[in-house]
Design a protein around this motif. Structure first.
Motif, short mmCIF file in Angstrom:
data_model
loop_
_atom_site.label_atom_id
_atom_site.label_comp_id
_atom_site.label_asym_id
_atom_site.label_seq_id
_atom_site.Cartn_x
_atom_site.Cartn_y
_atom_site.Cartn_z
N GLU A 79 0.86 -1.18 0.00
CA GLU A 79 0.00 0.00 0.00
C GLU A 79 0.89 1.23 0.00
O GLU A 79 1.67 1.45 0.94
N GLY A 80 0.79 2.01 -1.09
CA GLY A 80 1.63 3.19 -1.24
C GLY A 80 0.84 4.48 -1.19
O GLY A 80 -0.32 4.51 -0.78
N GLU A 81 1.45 5.55 -1.67
CA GLU A 81 0.81 6.86 -1.64
C GLU A 81 -0.45 6.90 -2.50
O GLU A 81 -1.37 7.68 -2.22
N LYS A 82 -0.49 6.09 -3.54
CA LYS A 82 -1.64 6.06 -4.44
C LYS A 82 -2.54 4.87 -4.17
O LYS A 82 -3.36 4.49 -5.01
N GLY A 83 -2.40 4.25 -3.00
CA GLY A 83 -3.24 3.11 -2.66
C GLY A 83 -2.54 1.79 -2.95
O GLY A 83 -1.31 1.72 -2.97
N GLU A 85 -0.67 -1.35 -4.45
CA GLU A 85 0.34 -1.38 -5.49
C GLU A 85 0.98 -2.76 -5.56
O GLU A 85 0.84 -3.58 -4.64
N THR A 184 7.48 -0.10 -7.79
CA THR A 184 6.10 -0.48 -7.52
C THR A 184 5.19 0.25 -8.50
O THR A 184 5.51 1.35 -8.97
N PRO A 186 1.06 1.32 -9.00
CA PRO A 186 -0.26 1.34 -8.38
C PRO A 186 -1.24 0.43 -9.11
O PRO A 186 -1.26 0.39 -10.35
#
Length: 250
Positions: A79-83, A85, A184, A186
């Protein structure tokens, strides 16, 4: 859940009864397979692992003769900055198999990984991911295993291992002879219809593909991602008639 001679009890990968050597006897660490504690958004993917049949994933299935080189890949969700991934890597251009392709971390089983019919592929997926990307395996929760698939061009029998990046760790190129880049992507980018195309191989066969920046995810990796998105209910309608050659970016 049963995949051939593998048996998973929903929490721990276990050797079939009568196995000559258990993981403990071989001096190998236990490998847990559990969906407990997953984020809610990964629930549909865990259900895919429980219910999908091999023929739903690919028309290329392992030879009945048992031939083929046993291997495994780690399909790691984080789970990254854009949800949500996925972790991917670019294979080095000098490799003999699938050179320069974008792929999941993974590779062939080593004898030290243990029984290829039980927990060997799980250990191999984690070991190869660590060797190729530098990730810390202790931060990965294996929550499912997809049916074994086959890559005819390289004679690999591949076990896709599903992981949740519960405790993310730094990643990057460990050995430039094996890996060109690690990154990664998204899931939202993978489901975006604008990034979805049909790749066309010079020999004429085609398959689902994804535009990832200046690169193209195609072949085995794209096929598995495509099926996960579809059976998890994440797929958005896209134009399958939009075709690109494998050298589209050249």
């Amino acid at each position: 859940m049963t995949r051939g001679s593998e048996r998973y009890d929903g929490g721990r990968a276990a050797a079939p009864s009568g196995a000559a050597r258990t993981a403990e006897a071989a001096g190998l660490a236990e490998v847990d397979v559990t969906s407990r504690g997953l984020p809610a958004w990964l629930g549909p993917v865990a259900e895919v692992a429980r219910s999908v049949r091999p023929e739903q994933l690919s028309r290329f299935l392992p030879p009945e003769s048992g031939a083929g080189r046993q291997s495994a890949v780690l399909i790691l969700f984080g789970e990254g900055e854009k949800g949500p991934e996925l972790l991917l890597m670019e294979r080095a251009g000098s490799l003999r198999s699938h050179a320069g392709q974008l792929s999941f971390p993974g590779g062939a089983l080593d004898p030290a990984d243990g029984d290829p019919q039980t927990t060997g592929p799980l250990r191999a997926a984690l070991r190869e991911a660590e060797e190729e990307t530098g990730l810390d395996p202790s931060g990965v929760q294996i929550f499912g295993v997809l049916p074994r698939l086959y890559i005819p061009v390289s004679n690999f029998v591949v076990t896709p291992v599903l992981g949740w990046w519960r405790e993310p760790s730094p990643v990057g190129v460990v050995d430039s002879a094996e890996t060109a880049s690690v990154f990664t992507i998204p899931v939202a980018d993978l489901t975006d219809p604008a990034h979805r195309v049909t790749s066309v191989h010079p020999r004429g066969h085609s398959g689902p593909a994804f535009l990832v920046g200046p690169a193209l995810v195609w072949g085995f990796t794209a096929g598995v991602i495509d099926k996960i998105l579809h059976y998890a209910g994440w797929e958005r309608p896209w134009d399958r008639s939009r075709q690109v050659p494998l050298d589209w970016h050249a």
